[in-house]
Every structure is written in C-alpha cells, then in structure tokens.
Design an enzyme around this catalytic site. Structure first.
Site, PDB file in Angstrom:
ATOM      1  N   CYS A 162       0.820  -1.204   0.000  1.00 12.07           N
ATOM      2  CA  CYS A 162       0.000   0.000   0.000  1.00 12.07           C
ATOM      3  C   CYS A 162       0.859   1.262   0.000  1.00 12.07           C
ATOM      4  CB  CYS A 162      -0.980  -0.039   1.171  1.00 12.07           C
ATOM      5  SG  CYS A 162      -2.438   0.956   0.848  1.00 12.07           S
ATOM      6  N   GLU A 197      -1.331  -9.038   3.372  1.00 14.46           N
ATOM      7  CA  GLU A 197      -1.235  -9.619   4.719  1.00 14.46           C
ATOM      8  C   GLU A 197      -2.581 -10.067   5.268  1.00 14.46           C
ATOM      9  OE1 GLU A 197      -0.752  -6.423   3.968  1.00 14.46           O
ATOM     10  OE2 GLU A 197      -1.268  -5.059   5.590  1.00 14.46           O
ATOM     11  N   HIS A 218      -3.457  -5.014   0.432  1.00 19.20           N
ATOM     12  CA  HIS A 218      -2.778  -5.553   1.617  1.00 19.20           C
ATOM     13  C   HIS A 218      -2.802  -7.082   1.588  1.00 19.20           C
ATOM     14  CE1 HIS A 218      -2.381  -1.786   3.925  1.00 19.20           C
ATOM     15  NE2 HIS A 218      -3.417  -1.421   3.191  1.00 19.20           N
TER      16      HIS A 218
HETATM   17  N1  GLN Z   1      -1.976   6.688   2.912  1.00 17.58           N
HETATM   18  C1  GLN Z   1      -2.149   5.931   1.727  1.00 17.58           C
HETATM   19  C2  GLN Z   1      -3.546   6.077   1.147  1.00 17.58           C
HETATM   20  O1  GLN Z   1      -4.456   6.481   1.813  1.00 17.58           O
HETATM   21  C3  GLN Z   1      -1.817   4.474   1.953  1.00 17.58           C
HETATM   22  C4  GLN Z   1      -2.768   3.776   2.850  1.00 17.58           C
HETATM   23  C5  GLN Z   1      -2.230   2.470   3.377  1.00 17.58           C
HETATM   24  O2  GLN Z   1      -1.030   2.221   3.308  1.00 17.58           O
HETATM   25  N2  GLN Z   1      -3.096   1.648   3.937  1.00 17.58           N
HETATM   26  O3  GLN Z   1      -3.763   5.767   0.002  1.00 17.58           O
END
Ligand code: GLN
Length: 554
Positions: A398, A529, A527
C-alpha cells in the site's frame, strides 16, 4: 416456489461467549480462535464474532498506537485485529456481520428509531440494545450456517461498557439454556515479591459474571507458567466450576501451539459434551505438522519492517502490523526458516545516516507496510532506494508501493518534487493522487469507512514475477487506501524498468508493480497480509521471504 417452501433442515445453533477477567491484552483472541480451530478440526461448522465495546463505529479512524492493527474484511469493514486471528486459525473468510462495536449498535438503533422502526414505542437500553446484539450474533450464525458461534466480548467483565453484552448473553442463555456456554479467559499474576501464582483476581472476575446473572462454564487461565492442581481446585471451588473445566493456558513460543496446548486438556471434548454437539473424529494433523515445522525452522531469515507506529512511552508496539508479522512468519516457516523481524523506525533514519547503513547491511529483505501521513516517509524512501540499488528483496504494501513510485520518480525520473498529493497537494508531479470518488468524501470530511475498502479483483500480467507467484490470472486481495498511482505517468515509469504487473480489470488502477533487473522488488496497492494463513502463506509474502532466504546464501 415449491423449493423455497421445502426448507432445508437447519443445524442446531450453539453459542460460546468468551469474556475476559482481570486485564485485557492477554490473548483472549488467540484463545477464542484456538477453541474455534479445535471444534472445526472435529468437523463442526464454526464462526466467530468480535465485540468491541467502545463507542467508535469502527476502528478505522483510530490511531494505530491506540488501537493496534485495523483488519479489513473481504466485504470491506475495518475491524479489530482479532478478526485476523479468527481468519488465520479457522482458515475461513469472515465479514461485516462478524464484528460489532457499541458505536455500530447504537448507530443502527438510533437510525431505526428515526425511521419509525420501533413503531412509536419507547426505545430502552434493555431489552432493545441486547436484542440488537443478539440479532447480529444470530445473523452471523445463519450466514455461516454454523454449529458453533464463538462470541468474544472485548475488554473485561467488570467494565461498565460490557454490561449490555453480558445482558445479551444472559438473555440468549435464558432463551436456550443448553445451547449457550460462557468461557472466562483470565490472567493469573505471579507478583515478584511473592513468587506465587494468585487466583484471587480471577475469583473476583467470576463474581462479576455472577453479578451479571452469569456463571462461567470454563475458566481459561492465562499465565506465564501453567496453573497447578491446587490452584485449579481453588478456582473450581470458589468459582463453582469443575476442576477439569479450569484450563491452563501458559505462555507459548508460538501462538500456533495454543490449539495443541488446549487439545491435551480436552477443552473441545468438554465443550462438545456440554453443548451436546455431535461428536466427530478429530483431525488435528495439520496443527501438529505446523507446530513441528515451526520447531524445525531454525536458520534465520532477517526481515526489516520499516514503519513509524512503534513506540508508546517506553514501550515498543508491533501490534499495528500484526497481520504483516504473521504473514512473514507463515512464509518463513513454509521455506523452513526462522523469521527474525527487525522493527526499524524510519524517523530515526532521517537523522542518522551512518546508523541507517548499518541497519540495512544486516537485513535479508526489507518490507514497508501501509501507512498514512508525512511522518517518517523520507526514511522509508531511503530504505526503498537502498533495496532498489543494493538488489535487496523488497516488498511494499500500500503506502509501501506508493512511496516506491515516489522514490523512483525522484531518483530515476529526476522529478525531485514528485510526491503523493497526500503529502504535497501542489506538487508538479503528483505520481500518487486522490481517487476521484475519494475527493468529494475528503471535502465533506467524510473520513469513517470511506476509503477503498475490501477485496477487489486484480488482473496479473503474463510473464511477470507476480503472475508466476500467484499462478493465476485474476486474484482478489483486500484494500484500504484513498490514494492511487496516477495512470498519467505509467509510461515514464515503464521506461525506468517498472512493470505494472497487476491492474484493475478496467486497466485504470495500478494494483501491483515490480522491477525488472532486480531479484525481488514487488509492491502492491492492496494488503496481501490480510489473506495469508498459516497453512497457505500469501504468494507475495512467500516469494519475498524465499528471495530473502536466498539472499542469505549469497
Ligand atoms: N496513505 C495511503 C492512502 O491512503 C496508503 C494507505 C495504506 O497504506 N493503507 O492511500
């Protein structure tokens, strides 16, 4: 129509409430999940529900230091890390129905009241709040078609904000006495000056349950050392529970040993007898194999996790990245390596370059998990640049993908001001920008539950490392973000060896990137994970840890 009338024979639904005694944070979630795993190993259909008694509608807007990880379900609810424990131990996908907070309960009740859903009646704390809770528990059981629904009430029994949940438990038990069990997971301290295990706090916790009209059926004793026989008897007599139902749950090297520890004490058999469930043959082989595999994995693989949410006062927390940590472990054990995680605070890198180099040199792989905001991001990009230039395996999740693109834009495309608009909305090179539908939500200050959440399909490009790892063309993974890679710059990035190896089916969103001419540099907008399981590591983690393990050999 006829088929609809011929109702399928439904299973008998039973419920186990897990409550906490003495203090929280002692592994109630893992205990709950382990009991579920043992029942599932007997062929029963099991589901689990987590209740967080606080007033936040969900933990999505809470600070990670305050709350720990936000676990995202497939259907896009931001929930508590325990849902992750349940999914990993039960090896089942759960959904919105498996999670509730007091905030979400009250929101539903108040909305219903405003829509005349109570038909002009007075809406009361009791029974209307417990009825909403019970309705949700029953719905979760129906959706999973579960024989057993395990309901974990967060916090401890003595807390004011738990009362309505205990009342729900009491009402369910009254309605169906043979089908509801209550477990108390309590902590037994050994005060340093005494050197003796004390049962009195647990006795008081059992009394608190009694005061709520409840009697525990099982007491699970969390402690450093296993509780001994004399103390089991003491708890049995004072809490009105059979001695065999006082269960030892001492600290263990790996949480995946907990089911085995409980199994030797016949916990599942006792539950099955009490709930009069059909007894099936036990199949605990995969848990024994997992435990053996963990013990065999002795040669370390050292993974640096670069983040910022680590310290609170004098304590370091890794809870904010719980699923990431578990996913590294799953992958490491799968390749027979002992996972050694180094928590690296990216803010420190920015101040001390010599220390940064020293830290990087010791690693077999670098992982940058999700994150928000500007604190520590320059340090994260230092680590990304290091991984890229030193051919050190890199996995970005992300924010870890977004920052990789920013870093490449700055250092390879030479756009020194490149940024994500999360940090600099005015940049001339917004390589990461706000998704269209997110823009309006931000303007309206609509923050809660308004990100791109839950699982989405992703099409993997032929001939890429990513495709090789997943061995499938279309995969579904879970998201939690507002920003995305700006498609305007795709060709520029491609000219620098970036491959957009995973895209949304309409080609608009970059879901995965990888680097050519690098042993392993993969980053995903989602993600991974959240879908890794001890018996089935997520392919991206597996590929990453494998590459890191090979790095060691060189
Ligand atoms: N801050 C980034 C976004 O909002 C990444 C979010 C994250 O890593 N979960 O897109």
């Amino acid at each position: 129509m006829k088929q609809i009338r011929k109702k399928a024979k439904s299973r008998r639904r039973t419920t186990i409430f897990i409550t906490g005694g003495v203090m929280s944070g002692v592994g109630k979630g893992v205990t709950t999940a382990s009991i579920g795993a043992l029942l599932k190993a007997r062929g029963l259909k099991v589901t689990a529900v987590k209740i967080d008694p606080y007033l936040n509608v969900d933990p999505g807007t809470m600070n990670p230091i305050e709350h720990g990880e936000v676990f995202v379900t497939k259907d896009g609810l931001e929930t508590d890390q325990d849902l992750g424990n349940y999914e990993r131990f039960l090896d089942e996908d759960l959904g919105r129905i498996n999670y509730m907070t007091s905030g979400s309960i009250f929101q539903t009740i108040i909305n219903r009241e405003r829509a005349m859903g109570y038909h002009g009646k007075t809406v009361e704390w009791v029974p209307d709040v417990p009825n909403e809770i019970i309705g949700r528990i029953k719905a979760a059981a129906e959706i999973a078609d579960a024989d057993v629904t395990i309901v974990e009430i967060g916090g401890t029994v003595g807390e004011y904000q738990n009362l309505l949940y205990l009342e729900a438990c009491r009402m369910m038990r009254l309605e169906n006495p043979g089908s509801v069990l209550i477990g108390l997971v309590s902590y037994l301290p050994v005060p340093g000056n005494l050197g003796e295990m004390k049962t009195k706090p647990t006795q008081y916790a059992a009394r608190s349950l009694n005061a709520a009209g409840l009697q525990p059926d099982l007491i699970i004793c969390r402690s450093a050392q296993p509780i001994d026989e004399p103390r089991k008897r003491k708890l049995s007599v004072s809490c009105n529970v059979a001695s065999e139902d006082v269960i030892a749950a001492p600290d263990v090297a790996s949480i995946y040993d907990v089911p085995l520890k409980l199994e030797v004490q016949n916990v599942a058999e006792r539950i099955i007898a009490k709930l009069k469930l059909k007894k099936n043959k036990v199949d605990g082989k995969k848990w024994r194999e997992l435990s053996a595999r963990i013990k065999r994995s002795v040669k370390p693989v050292k993974i640096g996790v670069v983040g910022k949410y680590f310290s609170t006062g004098d304590f370091t927390l890794s809870d904010a990245y719980l699923s990431v940590l578990e996913s590294i472990k799953h992958a490491a054990w799968h390749v027979g390596r002992k996972p050694e995680i180094v928590w690296l605070n990216s803010e420190g890198f920015e101040k001390d370059h010599a220390d940064f180099n020293k830290q990087m040199k010791q690693l077999d792989g670098i992982l940058i998990p999700g994150g928000f905001g500007s604190r520590g991001i320059e340090g994260k990009m230092m680590a990304i640049k290091y991984a890229r230039e030193h051919k050190l395996p890199y996995l970005g999740l992300c924010y870890g993908m977004q920052l990789a693109l920013v870093e490449i834009a700055r250092n390879e495309l030479n756009w020194k001001d490149a940024n994500t608009t999360e940090i600099n909305p005015e940049t001339a090179h917004p390589v990461i920008h706000l998704m269209d539908e997110q823009e309006k939500k931000m303007e309206d200050k609509n923050y809660g539950g308004s990100m791109r959440l839950g699982d989405y399909p992703c099409v993997l490009k032929k001939g890429t490392k990513t495709r090789q790892l997943y061995r499938e063309e279309i995969v579904r993974e879970r998201h939690r973000h507002r920003y995305e890679a700006n498609p305007m710059y795709r060709e520029d990035f491609e000219s620098k060896g970036v491959v957009f190896s995973g895209l949304s089916p309409d080609n608009k969103l970059a879901e995965i990137i990888e680097l050519k001419n690098h042993p392993f540099f993969i980053a995903s907008q989602f993600h991974p994970e959240f879908t890794s399981r001890p018996f089935r590591p997520n392919p991206l983690f597996l590929g990453f840890v494998k590459a890191a393990a090979q790095n060691k050999k060189r």
